[in-house]
Structures are given as structure tokens and as C-alpha cells.
Write an enzyme that holds these catalytic residues in place. Structure first.
Site: not given
Ligand code: FPP
Length: 247
Positions: A21, A24-25, A38, A132
Site C-alpha cells: 500500500d 498513490g501517496r 505503481h 519460491l
Molecule cells: C496500493 O497502493 C497498490 C495497488 C493497488 C497496486 C499494487 C501494484 C503494484 C505494486 C504494481 C504491480 C505489481 C506486480 C505484482 C507486478 P494505492 O494505490 O492504494 O496507494 P495509496 O493508498 O497511497 O493511494
């Protein structure tokens, strides 16, 4: 000195699940669009997968896209799907080199066809690997998974292949996406949020929870090692008393 040297390699969790998580931040802090966060998150994924492999973690589940994430702005969803397609196809060789087996849980059929087929190709190409097991949770939510399991159990009861009195916890396990995977001993969430967000609700009944303040794009294998060191200091009682465990 690396945190790795402080890990007791005989007590490494077999299964670690991570709620990645804060992308975005992280992007906001760096004055960039969310999608940039991302794509930076992929660097963390690579490093953490490498770290998990180095210390002998058997299963690593990453919450990459939840059922609820479909409700995000269309542009963000399509950029995330494209990022998944690109990452999966670009990383397959490296997964093979590192003996990593890729698998996935979630409502995979709801993914765009390019993503679904790229994912299946990579799953197929890495299926013989014995290191893994990297499990991507995609279009996943625990309530979705449990609903599907309950529907299937009801059907099997109805068609007389499952007597109601035979339903046990272990039978329910067999109806889940995670049926072949042990329950995670450790669940990590990044970004300072203290929530489970519909992730593996059944499977984490006795998982140790670890929260990191780091935003996912800043998270590295050293942070994973720190979480494992913390985990190894805990006493897991599973409802028993401390005295019962030591006697
Ligand atoms: C949460 O951060 C993250 C996600 C919803 C997406 C996670 C995806 C990746 C790390 C990239 C691709 C992954 C793989 C396995 C290839 P958020 O967008 O909710 O952040 P925020 O809470 O700060 O808004």
C-alpha cells in the site's frame, strides 16, 4: 550490516502475505501521477521477491489488485492492468532463472484478456520451478473468495457429493483459492495503514500482523528482513497459555 544476518533461518515463515500500500501517496509526495507510484512499486516487488527467495520463504502472496480496485478511475485501472501485463511478460525469464514459480488467486477471469493470457503464459512457463511460490492476488477479495466457496459447498451438498456433517474447517479450506498453500504466518501491510482490506480473511485467523510506515515504492528486502526479525521475537500461542507452550 544487513538485517539478514539477524534472521534465524530455521524459523523463517513458510508463507508471508503482503498488502502493498502507498503507491498513490508516494506519487503525490513526488509530484507525479498515481500510475508513476505503481510503476515504482514494481521495483519493490522485484527486490522483495528476491529477498524472500534468499532466506527460503516458500510462499509469498502479494495483494496486487483487489475486487474493490475495479472502482478506481478507469485510467488508473487500465494503466495498472497494462503494468501487470508488461511486468509479468518482462519478468518471466528472471523468475525462471531464480527458480520462482508464479501462481495467482482471485477472480482471474474478470481480468482483461491480455492480462489473463499473459498471466497464464507465465504461470505455465514457471510451473516446474521448485523455489519460491509467488502468488499474485489479482481481482481478489476475501469476501468474494468465501462467497464462491460457499456457493460451491452448497452445490456439492445439493448434489449429494458432500454430506453436511462432513463439513469441517479443513473441508472449507479445500474450497478456497489457497487450498494448496499453508496459512500465512506473517501478514505485512505498508504505508502506515492498519487495516486488512478484505485480504485472506479466513487464512489470517492466527497470522502475526506487522505494519510498516514505509510507502510501498520505498519498501525493500531489508524491510522484509526487519519484519521477519520482529516476527521471530513473538510468541505464537494459538489460544494456549505461555506455560502450555513451554511445558
Ligand atoms: C496500493 O497502493 C497498490 C495497488 C493497488 C497496486 C499494487 C501494484 C503494484 C505494486 C504494481 C504491480 C505489481 C506486480 C505484482 C507486478 P494505492 O494505490 O492504494 O496507494 P495509496 O493508498 O497511497 O493511494
Amino acid at each position: 550490516m544487513s538485517n539478514k544476518t539477524q534472521i534465524d533461518l530455521t524459523k523463517v515463515p513458510k508463507h508471508i502475505a503482503i498488502i502493498m500500500d502507498g503507491n498513490g501517496r508516494w506519487a503525490k509526495v513526488h509530484n507525479q501521477p498515481r500510475v508513476f507510484g505503481h510503476s515504482k512499486g514494481v521495483v519493490s516487488v522485484r527486490d522483495v521477491v528476491e529477498g524472500a527467495g534468499e532466506i527460503g520463504v516458500k510462499h509469498l502472496t502479494l495483494y496486487a489488485f483487489s475486487t474493490e480496485n475495479w472502482k478506481r478511475p478507469k485510467l488508473e485501472v487500465s494503466a495498472l492492468m497494462q503494468l501487470l501485463v508488461n511486468t509479468i511478460s518482462k519478468e518471466t525469464d528472471s523468475l525462471n532463472k531464480n527458480n520462482v514459480k508464479l501462481t495467482a488467486i482471485g477472480d482471474l477471469k474478470s481480468l482483461p484478456s491480455s492480462c489473463y493470457s499473459e498471466l497464464n503464459k507465465a504461470i505455465e512457463k514457471t510451473s516446474a520451478n521448485t523455489g519460491l511460490n509467488l502468488i499474485l492476488a489479482l481481482s481478489y477479495s476475501a469476501k468474494w473468495e468465501l462467497t464462491e466457496a460457499i456457493k460451491q459447498i452448497a452445490k456439492d451438498v445439493q448434489n449429494n457429493t458432500l454430506p453436511v456433517n462432513d463439513i469441517t474447517e479443513s473441508i472449507i479450506n479445500n474450497y478456497l483459492n489457497t487450498k494448496d498453500i499453508p496459512e500465512p504466518e506473517l501478514l505485512i501491510r505498508t504505508s502506515g495503514e492498519h487495516r486488512i482490506s478484505n485480504f485472506l480473511l479466513w487464512q489470517i485467523a492466527y497470522s502475526e500482523l506487522y505494519f510498516s510506515d514505509k510507502l510501498w515504492p520505498d519498501y525493500r528486502k531489508e524491510d522484509l528482513f526487519e519484519a521477519i526479525i520482529d516476527y521471530q521475537k513473538r510468541e505464537r500461542r494459538f489460544g494456549l497459555t505461555s506455560e502450555q507452550l513451554t511445558s
